[in-house]
Design an enzyme around this catalytic site. Structure first.
Site, mmCIF file in Angstrom:
data_model
loop_
_atom_site.group_PDB
_atom_site.id
_atom_site.type_symbol
_atom_site.label_atom_id
_atom_site.label_comp_id
_atom_site.label_asym_id
_atom_site.label_seq_id
_atom_site.Cartn_x
_atom_site.Cartn_y
_atom_site.Cartn_z
ATOM 1 N N LYS A 95 87.529 22.083 11.930
ATOM 2 C CA LYS A 95 88.904 22.229 12.406
ATOM 3 C C LYS A 95 89.725 23.082 11.439
ATOM 4 O O LYS A 95 90.580 23.864 11.831
ATOM 5 C CB LYS A 95 89.500 20.823 12.516
ATOM 6 C CG LYS A 95 90.675 20.702 13.423
ATOM 7 C CD LYS A 95 90.948 19.259 13.780
ATOM 8 C CE LYS A 95 91.225 18.398 12.561
ATOM 9 N NZ LYS A 95 91.631 17.030 12.888
ATOM 10 N N GLU A 173 67.922 45.807 15.688
ATOM 11 C CA GLU A 173 68.379 44.452 16.068
ATOM 12 C C GLU A 173 68.893 44.400 17.504
ATOM 13 O O GLU A 173 69.034 43.317 18.067
ATOM 14 C CB GLU A 173 69.448 43.951 15.083
ATOM 15 C CG GLU A 173 70.838 44.552 15.213
ATOM 16 C CD GLU A 173 70.954 45.952 14.629
ATOM 17 O OE1 GLU A 173 69.952 46.463 14.089
ATOM 18 O OE2 GLU A 173 72.059 46.530 14.729
HETATM 19 C C1 1AE Z 1 73.895 46.435 7.928
HETATM 20 C C2 1AE Z 1 72.940 46.615 9.062
HETATM 21 C C3 1AE Z 1 72.365 47.994 9.165
HETATM 22 C C4 1AE Z 1 71.615 48.199 10.443
HETATM 23 O O1 1AE Z 1 71.357 47.288 11.158
HETATM 24 C C5 1AE Z 1 71.209 49.501 10.873
HETATM 25 O O2 1AE Z 1 70.634 49.568 12.064
HETATM 26 C C6 1AE Z 1 71.366 50.631 10.139
HETATM 27 O O3 1AE Z 1 70.961 51.798 10.647
HETATM 28 P P1 1AE Z 1 71.282 53.165 9.927
HETATM 29 O O4 1AE Z 1 70.459 53.211 8.662
HETATM 30 O O5 1AE Z 1 72.723 53.180 9.631
HETATM 31 O O6 1AE Z 1 70.876 54.212 10.905
#
Ligand code: 1AE
Length: 407
Positions: A95, A173
């Site tokens: 909270k 990701e």
């Molecule tokens: C802090 C996360 C960086 C990331 O996920 C990512 O895809 C970086 O890619 P570039 O090196 O900026 O192309």
């Protein structure tokens, strides 16, 4: 402030005109037993072991426009929590996270409680052992342009990356829709490429496959990927929750390193007056939960973090603790010309991680990897990058494109 064996210590940065002593008391009582002075004696005796305590109030100089600030450290009895993130985070910042200008900047657990969190299974030492690399920062390539490509196309891209000399390759990701190249098939194909590389050159590689899908199926999916030969897992920890990482890291069948991506974390740490500090979230909590490698913004690239914060994240990942140290991977917009600064700031026990800085190389992804290999070797050997570029054509081309960053 040192840890206390009976309390979880939470430190908050607060802004405002409230009396900080009263505010601290209100937090200590309100988030533990609810009320205190009004309780009958008999109830007080029962509740005493659960009552929070104000440990420290440190007034800070006011902000530029005169807003008073302070750091408040409150102790929450360990008797109030179970050894998991939902219990601890809800107790110290449930909270309260919605109560005005307040930011959780640090957490300390007593050793008996901390040691009930898994911490990294492999950590720096274990990942280095898997790769057989000891004497330099590791090099990781981020798979870019994965969505919409076939398995054959991805395999070709994978090969280009490992031919450049990287130690690890991670999925992007954002790679969720993988119908054309399902995760299990990628694992089989890329791990075969890794074995071929090892037979040919002796060099080992880890491939971090993005662990995706409903949370209820994640453990089972991770086990299937490991059974299929996965050498590393990638998890978007904040969207899934720290407890998900905890359960993956604690599972004896998931015996591969886990890489934590910081996706969505900026929504929690970026405000100076609200949320959770980046060193706590991306340094301490990720390590407690069991990440072996943690990505976070470096001070230099496209998504930069203030230098002292970025360094503190790395310190928390590697400092002396009941848990093994985890690898910091300062990331985002990294190119070979940044390697000297990264090496100065993060040292040997770090991962140099790049996506665009590898694939955007004028001569392609393999040359991109080679440029980084040369840059890392120069940094470790104490050689200026431009001098090293004289006998490394890929590095020369990278420097022509991106330049060399000055500290
Ligand atoms: C802090 C996360 C960086 C990331 O996920 C990512 O895809 C970086 O890619 P570039 O090196 O900026 O192309």
């Amino acid at each position: 402030m040192t840890a206390d064996k009976d309390y979880v210590l939470a430190t908050y940065l607060v802004h405002g005109n409230e009396d900080f002593h009263k505010k601290a008391e209100r937090i200590a009582v309100g988030l533990t037993v609810g009320t205190w002075t009004e309780l009958p004696q008999e109830k007080k005796e029962k509740m005493a072991a659960h009552l929070g305590k104000v440990f420290q109030i440190q007034e800070l100089p006011p902000t530029g426009n005169g807003v008073p600030r302070a750091l408040l450290t409150i102790g929450y009895p360990t008797a109030n929590v179970t050894p998991d993130f939902p219990a601890i985070l809800t107790t110290v910042f449930g909270k309260l996270s919605m109560d005005g200008q307040i930011k959780l900047v640090d957490l300390q657990l007593p050793e008996f409680l901390l040691s009930q969190f898994p911490g990294p299974r492999f950590g720096i030492e274990g990942v280095r052992r898997l790769l057989g690399v000891q004497d330099r920062p590791l090099l990781m390539s981020i798979f870019k342009q994965c969505i919409g490509l076939s398995l054959d196309e991805l395999e070709e891209e994978y090969q280009k990356q490992i031919d450049g000399g990287v130690d690890l390759v991670k999925d992007d990701e954002i790679f969720f829709r993988d119908e054309q190249a399902p995760d299990i098939e990628r694992v089989r194909a890329f791990e075969r490429r890794n074995r071929q590389r090892q037979e040919r050159t002796g060099k080992k590689t880890l491939y971090a496959v993005n662990l995706t899908g409903p949370v209820t199926r994640l453990l089972e999916k991770a086990k299937r990927l490991v059974e299929a030969g996965a050498s590393c897992l990638l998890l978007n920890v904040t969207p899934y929750g720290l407890d998900v990482l905890h359960r993956l890291a604690a599972d004896p069948d998931i015996n591969v390193p886990i890489m934590a991506h910081p996706a969505f974390s900026g929504a929690l740490y970026a405000s100076p007056r609200h949320g959770v500090s980046s060193p706590l979230l991306l340094g301490k909590l990720m390590r407690w939960a069991g990440a072996d490698i943690v990505l976070f913004p470096s001070p230099y690239g496209s998504v930069a973090m203030p230098r002292e914060e970025s360094l503190q994240v790395a310190d928390y990942l590697r400092e002396e603790s009941v848990h093994r140290p985890a690898f910091p991977a300062p990331s985002a917009g990294i190119h070979p010309g940044l390697v000297p600064l990264l090496f100065r700031d993060f040292g040997i026990q770090s991962v140099v991680n790049a996506g665009g800085g590898i694939h955007g190389h004028p001569q392609g992804s393999t040359a991109g990897g080679k440029a980084f290999v040369a840059a890392i070797s120069a940094a470790v050997g104490g050689r200026p990058l431009r001098e090293a570029a004289a006998d490394a054509p890929e590095l020369r081309a990278a420097i022509e494109k991106w330049g060399v960053a000055e500290g």
